[in-house]
Scaffold this motif. Structure first.
Motif, mmCIF file in Angstrom:
data_model
loop_
_atom_site.group_PDB
_atom_site.id
_atom_site.type_symbol
_atom_site.label_atom_id
_atom_site.label_comp_id
_atom_site.label_asym_id
_atom_site.label_seq_id
_atom_site.Cartn_x
_atom_site.Cartn_y
_atom_site.Cartn_z
ATOM 1 N N UNK A 226 -19.709 5.041 8.277
ATOM 2 C CA UNK A 226 -18.417 5.594 7.863
ATOM 3 C C UNK A 226 -17.305 5.126 8.799
ATOM 4 N N UNK A 227 -17.588 4.993 10.097
ATOM 5 C CA UNK A 227 -16.599 4.433 11.021
ATOM 6 C C UNK A 227 -16.272 2.995 10.653
ATOM 7 N N UNK A 228 -17.301 2.221 10.291
ATOM 8 C CA UNK A 228 -17.076 0.828 9.905
ATOM 9 C C UNK A 228 -16.244 0.753 8.634
ATOM 10 N N UNK A 229 -16.535 1.597 7.649
ATOM 11 C CA UNK A 229 -15.733 1.595 6.427
ATOM 12 C C UNK A 229 -14.278 1.952 6.730
ATOM 13 N N UNK A 230 -14.065 2.918 7.610
ATOM 14 C CA UNK A 230 -12.698 3.281 7.989
ATOM 15 C C UNK A 230 -11.979 2.108 8.643
ATOM 16 N N UNK A 231 -12.689 1.378 9.511
ATOM 17 C CA UNK A 231 -12.073 0.210 10.169
ATOM 18 C C UNK A 231 -11.721 -0.866 9.159
ATOM 19 N N UNK A 232 -12.594 -1.095 8.175
ATOM 20 C CA UNK A 232 -12.322 -2.105 7.144
ATOM 21 C C UNK A 232 -11.111 -1.699 6.309
ATOM 22 N N UNK A 233 -11.061 -0.428 5.912
ATOM 23 C CA UNK A 233 -9.912 0.052 5.136
ATOM 24 C C UNK A 233 -8.630 -0.059 5.943
ATOM 25 N N UNK A 234 -8.702 0.230 7.258
ATOM 26 C CA UNK A 234 -7.517 0.113 8.104
ATOM 27 C C UNK A 234 -7.057 -1.333 8.180
ATOM 28 N N UNK A 235 -8.019 -2.274 8.315
ATOM 29 C CA UNK A 235 -7.646 -3.693 8.360
ATOM 30 C C UNK A 235 -7.006 -4.138 7.054
ATOM 31 N N UNK A 236 -7.560 -3.703 5.930
ATOM 32 C CA UNK A 236 -6.968 -4.041 4.635
ATOM 33 C C UNK A 236 -5.588 -3.421 4.487
ATOM 34 N N UNK A 237 -5.448 -2.180 4.895
ATOM 35 C CA UNK A 237 -4.162 -1.495 4.779
ATOM 36 C C UNK A 237 -3.102 -2.193 5.620
ATOM 37 N N UNK A 238 -3.460 -2.541 6.856
ATOM 38 C CA UNK A 238 -2.501 -3.231 7.721
ATOM 39 C C UNK A 238 -2.096 -4.567 7.137
ATOM 40 N N UNK A 239 -3.068 -5.298 6.569
ATOM 41 C CA UNK A 239 -2.761 -6.609 6.013
ATOM 42 C C UNK A 239 -1.877 -6.497 4.781
ATOM 43 N N UNK A 240 -2.211 -5.542 3.898
ATOM 44 C CA UNK A 240 -1.409 -5.362 2.695
ATOM 45 C C UNK A 240 -0.011 -4.898 3.055
ATOM 46 N N UNK A 242 1.589 -5.515 5.815
ATOM 47 C CA UNK A 242 2.342 -6.608 6.428
ATOM 48 C C UNK A 242 2.845 -7.604 5.402
ATOM 49 N N UNK A 243 2.170 -7.667 4.219
ATOM 50 C CA UNK A 243 2.618 -8.569 3.161
ATOM 51 C C UNK A 243 3.552 -7.904 2.170
ATOM 52 N N UNK A 244 3.703 -6.592 2.255
ATOM 53 C CA UNK A 244 4.602 -5.876 1.355
ATOM 54 C C UNK A 244 5.998 -5.898 1.958
ATOM 55 N N UNK A 245 6.738 -6.968 1.705
ATOM 56 C CA UNK A 245 7.989 -7.235 2.418
ATOM 57 C C UNK A 245 9.204 -6.654 1.735
ATOM 58 N N UNK A 246 9.036 -6.011 0.602
ATOM 59 C CA UNK A 246 10.194 -5.499 -0.114
ATOM 60 C C UNK A 246 10.329 -3.991 0.023
ATOM 61 N N UNK A 247 9.668 -3.387 1.010
ATOM 62 C CA UNK A 247 9.606 -1.934 1.077
ATOM 63 C C UNK A 247 10.818 -1.296 1.708
ATOM 64 N N UNK A 248 11.303 -1.785 2.857
ATOM 65 C CA UNK A 248 12.380 -1.103 3.568
ATOM 66 C C UNK A 248 13.291 -2.117 4.216
ATOM 67 N N UNK A 249 14.451 -1.615 4.681
ATOM 68 C CA UNK A 249 15.410 -2.501 5.313
ATOM 69 C C UNK A 249 14.907 -3.065 6.607
ATOM 70 N N UNK A 250 13.983 -2.344 7.269
ATOM 71 C CA UNK A 250 13.439 -2.829 8.528
ATOM 72 C C UNK A 250 12.561 -4.035 8.362
ATOM 73 N N UNK A 251 12.175 -4.393 7.125
ATOM 74 C CA UNK A 251 11.298 -5.542 6.871
ATOM 75 C C UNK A 251 12.064 -6.716 6.292
#
Length: 426
Positions: A226-240, A242-251
């Motif tokens: 379960x820790x490994x699954x959480x780490x994988x989901x966190x890596x996917x979330x961070x990557x997605x 970082x590619x979602x560039x239309x979200x806020x003015x700070x990006x």
């Protein structure tokens, strides 16, 4: 009570302290104690692992209980059954006499039966003139009645442990499925991340799973998964994210838009030709890219091509060999134990597939030597479906140079195919 006192076994059978305690327990049970014998037998079947008896011993006990005429075992009744070995063998579906003796001894040893031996060791009953039992010699079921509460508690504990084990197995299966599919999705979509590291950690945890698991063994393994699954989901979330560039003015620095025709993207400069000037100088000047050195600008003008990406990090050799086992016989001595052996085998296979040295050298330059050799191994696996191995390698190299090809999806697809031979054959 159906026994006046403690009795000892007939003949050479020794008297043990366990037998003594077992008989004493029957003397102290409540006078109104009673239990349904078949309900008690079901508890015995549930509690069998904790009692330490075999299923065949339980079959013998079932046969003995069937000789007791009443459905209820009650204190104050004569709880002795006295079948002959021949009768007992019939009710145990023809069990051999020596086997019967062994299981009867086991039941006495664990305290589920007590011997009520006659002076000559035979099993029989003496009745009075009214036909009631006066004296009976055989096996006493009184220990079952005395231990009915204990057996019920054992059965409940075993049932609870079985249900817990079932839930843990289900959770482990779900977490394993999530981890495998998330890693496959990341590799197939070319998402950056240490996915092969996650895969290696997952395999390490899976290797610790035993064939016969217990809740004590599964619980820590499930926690790590379960820790490994959480780490994988966190890596996917961070990557997605970082590619979602239309979200806020700070990006906005990652996704610049301009309504003017001559504006460009930071990551992909355009080379629109304009009248009266140099196209590249004009566009770069409009974007204000002051950080590009003059020598870099001259080199780009001369080549007019995309700068090759850095060679990809090689995948674990064990995974590559699992995905591409057909290259192993081409290694030194018919085996591959290191990347040196693997690349030596790739050179042999390259010649066999009629791939030109220049195409292979170009692949090594763009992909890296290990990954180029891995691509050769993948082509060998799919050689029956590829018309021109050299052309296919050059095409993959060009796509990798443009950043459009990663080795992960191809490798994982072959690994899955080799894990399921039937699917691969289809």
């Amino acid at each position: 009570m159906e026994m006046d006192g403690i009795t000892t076994p007939f003949g050479r059978r020794p008297m043990t302290l366990g037998m003594l305690v077992n008989q004493a327990r029957t003397q102290t049970m409540a006078a109104d104690a009673s239990v349904d014998k078949w309900q008690l037998y079901r508890w015995l079947c549930e509690a069998r692992p904790k009692l330490g008896i075999s299923d065949r011993a339980l079959s013998v006990l079932n046969a003995l209980m069937s000789f007791y005429p009443k459905n209820e075992l009650a204190a104050g009744e004569t709880l002795v059954v006295f079948p002959s070995n021949a009768q007992l063998s019939l009710r145990t579906h023809g069990m051999a006499e020596t086997t019967l003796r062994r299981h009867l001894a086991a039941l006495v040893e664990v305290g589920l039966l007590a011997r009520r031996d006659s002076p000559n060791g035979k099993r029989y009953v003496r009745r009075d003139r009214q036909g009631d039992i006066g004296e009976a010699y055989g096996f006493s079921l009184a220990p079952l009645l005395a231990r009915a509460g204990e057996i019920e508690t054992m059965a409940a504990a075993v049932t609870a442990e079985r249900l817990l084990l079932q839930k843990l197995r289900e959770r482990v299966t779900l977490v394993r499925r999530d981890i495998v599919k998330l890693i496959e999705t990341a590799l197939e979509d070319g998402i950056s991340g240490d996915w092969m590291g996650f895969e290696a950690e997952y395999r390490m945890h899976i290797l610790t799973l035993p064939r016969v698991a217990t809740p004590e063994i599964l619980m820590p393994i499930l926690t790590e998964l379960e820790k490994l699954r959480t780490a994988i989901l966190k890596a996917l979330e961070d990557n997605i994210f970082s590619h979602n560039t239309a979200g806020s003015g700070g990006q906005t620095e990652r996704h610049k838009q301009n309504s003017k025709p001559e504006s460009i993207s930071d990551s992909e400069p355009r080379f629109d030709t304009k009248q009266g000037g140099n196209a590249e100088t004009q566009t770069l000047g409009a974007a204000g890219l002051d950080g590009i050195r003059e020598d870099e600008l001259e080199r780009r003008r001369a080549q007019r091509t995309i700068v090759p990406a850095d060679p990809q990090k090689p995948y674990p050799l064990a995974l590559v060999l699992q995905a591409c086992p057909e290259i192993i016989p081409f290694g030194p001595g018919g085996t591959i134990t290191s990347w040196r052996d693997f690349m030596t085998a790739a050179v042999v296979v390259r010649s066999m597939l009629a791939v030109s040295p220049s195409a292979y050298e170009n692949a090594c330059e763009i992909l890296g030597p290990e990954n180029a050799a891995t691509v050769i191994a993948c082509i060998l696996e799919r050689s029956g479906h590829i018309n021109s191995a050299g052309g296919y390698l050059r095409d993959l190299t060009r796509r990798a140079q443009r950043g459009e090809f990663t080795l992960g999806p191809m490798l994982m697809a072959l690994a899955r195919a080799n894990g399921n031979p039937a699917k691969r054959a289809g």
